[in-house]
Scaffold this motif. Structure first.
Motif, short mmCIF file in Angstrom:
data_model
loop_
_atom_site.label_atom_id
_atom_site.label_comp_id
_atom_site.label_asym_id
_atom_site.label_seq_id
_atom_site.Cartn_x
_atom_site.Cartn_y
_atom_site.Cartn_z
N HIS A 142 18.27 36.54 -5.94
CA HIS A 142 17.73 35.18 -5.78
C HIS A 142 18.05 34.38 -7.04
O HIS A 142 18.07 34.94 -8.13
CB HIS A 142 16.22 35.21 -5.58
N PRO A 143 18.24 33.07 -6.88
CA PRO A 143 18.59 32.27 -8.07
C PRO A 143 17.36 31.83 -8.90
O PRO A 143 16.38 31.37 -8.33
CB PRO A 143 19.29 31.04 -7.46
N THR B 75 9.42 36.41 -4.19
CA THR B 75 8.80 35.86 -5.40
C THR B 75 7.31 36.20 -5.49
O THR B 75 6.78 36.33 -6.59
CB THR B 75 9.03 34.34 -5.49
N ASP C 284 16.88 24.66 -4.26
CA ASP C 284 16.96 25.17 -2.89
C ASP C 284 18.37 24.95 -2.37
O ASP C 284 18.83 23.81 -2.29
CB ASP C 284 15.97 24.40 -2.00
N PHE C 285 19.08 25.98 -2.10
CA PHE C 285 20.35 25.83 -1.38
C PHE C 285 20.61 27.12 -0.65
O PHE C 285 20.08 28.16 -0.98
CB PHE C 285 21.49 25.45 -2.31
N LYS D 272 8.05 31.36 -9.76
CA LYS D 272 6.86 30.91 -9.03
C LYS D 272 6.78 31.63 -7.69
O LYS D 272 7.80 31.76 -6.99
CB LYS D 272 6.94 29.40 -8.82
C1 LIG Z 1 19.72 26.82 -8.68
C2 LIG Z 1 18.31 27.33 -8.43
C3 LIG Z 1 17.50 27.62 -9.50
C4 LIG Z 1 16.20 28.08 -9.28
N1 LIG Z 1 15.41 28.36 -10.37
C5 LIG Z 1 14.14 28.80 -10.16
C6 LIG Z 1 13.27 29.10 -11.28
O1 LIG Z 1 13.64 28.97 -12.45
N2 LIG Z 1 12.02 29.54 -11.00
C7 LIG Z 1 11.57 29.68 -9.70
O2 LIG Z 1 10.42 30.07 -9.51
N3 LIG Z 1 12.35 29.39 -8.65
C8 LIG Z 1 13.63 28.97 -8.84
N4 LIG Z 1 14.42 28.69 -7.76
C9 LIG Z 1 13.88 28.88 -6.41
C10 LIG Z 1 13.91 30.35 -6.05
O3 LIG Z 1 15.24 30.81 -5.96
C11 LIG Z 1 13.23 30.56 -4.69
O4 LIG Z 1 11.90 30.16 -4.81
C12 LIG Z 1 13.24 32.02 -4.31
O5 LIG Z 1 14.56 32.43 -4.08
C13 LIG Z 1 12.36 32.20 -3.07
O6 LIG Z 1 12.57 33.48 -2.49
P1 LIG Z 1 11.44 34.16 -1.61
O7 LIG Z 1 11.96 35.36 -0.93
O8 LIG Z 1 10.22 34.39 -2.43
O9 LIG Z 1 11.05 33.02 -0.58
P2 LIG Z 1 11.69 32.59 0.77
O10 LIG Z 1 10.57 32.30 1.72
O11 LIG Z 1 12.76 33.53 1.19
O12 LIG Z 1 12.37 31.21 0.36
C14 LIG Z 1 11.62 30.10 -0.05
C15 LIG Z 1 12.58 28.98 -0.36
O13 LIG Z 1 13.51 29.35 -1.40
C16 LIG Z 1 14.88 29.19 -0.95
N5 LIG Z 1 15.65 30.39 -1.30
C17 LIG Z 1 15.25 31.64 -1.12
N6 LIG Z 1 16.20 32.50 -1.53
C18 LIG Z 1 17.22 31.77 -1.93
C19 LIG Z 1 18.51 32.09 -2.44
N7 LIG Z 1 18.92 33.35 -2.61
N8 LIG Z 1 19.32 31.08 -2.75
C20 LIG Z 1 18.92 29.83 -2.59
N9 LIG Z 1 17.71 29.43 -2.13
C21 LIG Z 1 16.89 30.41 -1.81
C22 LIG Z 1 14.80 29.13 0.54
O14 LIG Z 1 15.78 28.24 1.03
C23 LIG Z 1 13.42 28.62 0.85
O15 LIG Z 1 13.40 27.23 1.00
C24 LIG Z 1 15.72 28.25 -7.96
C25 LIG Z 1 16.56 27.95 -6.89
C26 LIG Z 1 17.83 27.50 -7.10
C27 LIG Z 1 18.73 27.21 -5.93
#
Ligand SMILES: Cc1cc2nc3c(=O)[nH]c(=O)nc-3n(C[C@H](O)[C@H](O)[C@H](O)COP(=O)(O)OP(=O)(O)OC[C@H]3O[C@@H](n4cnc5c(N)ncnc54)[C@H](O)[C@@H]3O)c2cc1C
Length: 410
Positions: free
Chosen positions: A240-241, A264, A408-409, A258
């Motif tokens: 995850h990013p 997360t 988000d991407f 977060k």
């Molecule tokens: C460039 C970038 C930088 C980020 N930096 C931070 C940070 O510093 N701290 C932080 O808390 N969060 C950050 N995020 C967000 C973080 O990646 C998502 O919150 C996390 O991936 C969620 O995963 P999940 O399984 O907990 O939730 P899910 O329910 O799976 O996803 C929640 C949301 O996060 C997005 N997401 C999930 N996985 C990915 C992925 N692999 N690539 C892109 N989007 C995803 C989904 O589109 C969805 O909208 C960043 C996202 C991006 C794109």
């Protein structure tokens, strides 16, 4: 590099053109070849090697290209049976219908139509924004199945052509590379969780120690991180990013994560000793900034790139940091940010508690003198970025002065 991808997307179809008849039947075949080769080339845009993503202007831009090429390819594939059928429309209605009907039992037709329908299902999942990332990813994999069926359809029709071999090679290279280097993390940087701290209930600050050569990363950039296991913790193992929130001189890094979804939330119970794989560095947000007054707008956890910058150095030009959050008290990082502002004349910190409506932010921005001359850096959710960008443009701020990172991407 974009042009190489475009050339590769056209090559199999171009190699076929001279052998196709100049009529609707030939155009039908051409749209099939073009559709398939566009989709095959679009798969090269899921390879997440940092240098490769840089050539496309970053991971976000690269994925945009991937989506656009995939969609164009799909439209051409849909047109393929329609155009073929139109050729027979006046000659023989039965034959025309056989090209259009998904129920035609001819194996080549069945494989083609199953591929198209599978593609449609995979695309529908792609545009469903509310799915969790892991479910979305699994459904997106339907597209790989659809591509295999598409290649099977071509193989049945034209297995010996060089165009078919090129399309197969492109697909195999892209998917193989993505799985081995990307999803299995071969070549990722090995790290270990060194310390864990919770600025609030919902946020975990993770400090990572490099176990080999550390990644060279700058504040503002992000990594793809997969957390594995430790003495009492089992991570979800998916990449995850996350943006780095501290880059230390000894190569150690911090991330602030977060709790949002499955992975997360799980990370909140992280403990020292857990193995971590990092891919990257990615992105160019906050790198190579022009020398001029700056406004930084961070929403929620979107504060991380700015935090990394402030933790590494003092600002060297007039900077207004606007921190948007929902909390009335115990705002994460607020004290730390206030301390930086108190010790740096050029840094002004503003903390704004607000919900989804950005009116308060716009009011605040409207009060800034010479807004049009500032460079503006935004980080947070896509909707806020979109609304703020269009508001700023309405106020006469040029698009070139607005820089953003979306959290988000897909
Ligand atoms: C460039 C970038 C930088 C980020 N930096 C931070 C940070 O510093 N701290 C932080 O808390 N969060 C950050 N995020 C967000 C973080 O990646 C998502 O919150 C996390 O991936 C969620 O995963 P999940 O399984 O907990 O939730 P899910 O329910 O799976 O996803 C929640 C949301 O996060 C997005 N997401 C999930 N996985 C990915 C992925 N692999 N690539 C892109 N989007 C995803 C989904 O589109 C969805 O909208 C960043 C996202 C991006 C794109």
């Amino acid at each position: 590099m974009k042009y190489i991808i475009i050339a590769l997307a056209l090559l199999p179809a171009l190699m076929k053109i001279s052998s196709l008849p100049f009529n609707a039947y030939g155009f039908g075949l051409l749209s099939g070849w073009l559709g398939m080769s566009l989709i095959a080339a679009s798969l090269l845009l899921i390879i997440r090697e940092p240098a490769w993503t840089d050539w496309f202007g970053g991971l976000q831009h690269m994925y945009l290209w991937h989506h656009r090429m995939g969609m164009m390819g799909y439209v051409l594939l849909l047109a393929h049976p329609l155009i073929l059928s139109s050729h027979y429309f006046e000659l023989d209605l039965d034959v025309a219908w056989q090209y259009l009907s998904p129920f035609n039992p001819d194996p080549i037709n069945m494989v083609g139509w199953t591929g198209l329908i599978t593609f449609m299902l995979g695309l529908a999942a792609t545009f469903t924004q509310r799915l969790s990332y892991s479910l979305w990813r699994r459904l997106h994999m339907l597209l790989v199945g659809a591509i295999m069926l598409g290649l099977g359809h071509i193989w049945m029709a034209d297995s010996s052509s060089v165009s078919f071999v090129i399309a197969c090679f492109t697909v195999a290279l892209a998917i193989g590379w993505r799985i081995i280097r990307g999803d299995y993390g071969i070549g990722a940087f090995p790290y270990e969780v060194n310390a864990v701290y919770h600025p609030t209930e919902q946020i975990t600050e993770v400090s990572l120690r490099s176990l080999a050569k550390p990644m060279l990363i700058a504040p503002g950039q992000f990594v793809n991180a997969a957390f594995f296991q430790g003495p009492n913790f089992q991570g979800c193992g998916e990449f995850h990013p996350y943006t780095v929130s501290r880059v230390a001189k000894d190569g150690s890094l911090s991330l602030n994560i977060k709790a949002l979804g499955y992975c997360t939330k799980h990370i909140q119970s992280l403990e020292p000793g857990v193995a971590v794989h990092l891919q990257g560095p990615y992105g160019n947000f906050l790198l190579d900034r022009p020398f001029s007054p700056e406004i930084w707008i961070a929403a929620g956890i979107g504060i991380t790139p700015f935090l990394a910058l402030l933790r590494s150095d003092k600002v060297d030009q007039k900077t207004d940091l606007i921190y948007l959050h929902r909390e009335k008290e115990n705002v994460p990082f607020e004290k730390e940010l206030q301390t930086y502002a108190a010790n740096q004349e050029l840094l002004h910190f503003h903390s704004l508690a607000m919900e989804n409506d950005p009116t308060l932010l716009f009011k605040w921005l409207a009060s800034i003198s010479r807004l049009k001359e500032q460079q503006i850096y935004l980080c947070g959710p896509p909707l806020l970025i979109a609304l703020t960008t269009s508001w700023l443009q309405e106020q006469g701020v040029s698009r070139r002065q607005i820089h953003f990172e979306q959290f988000d991407f897909r």
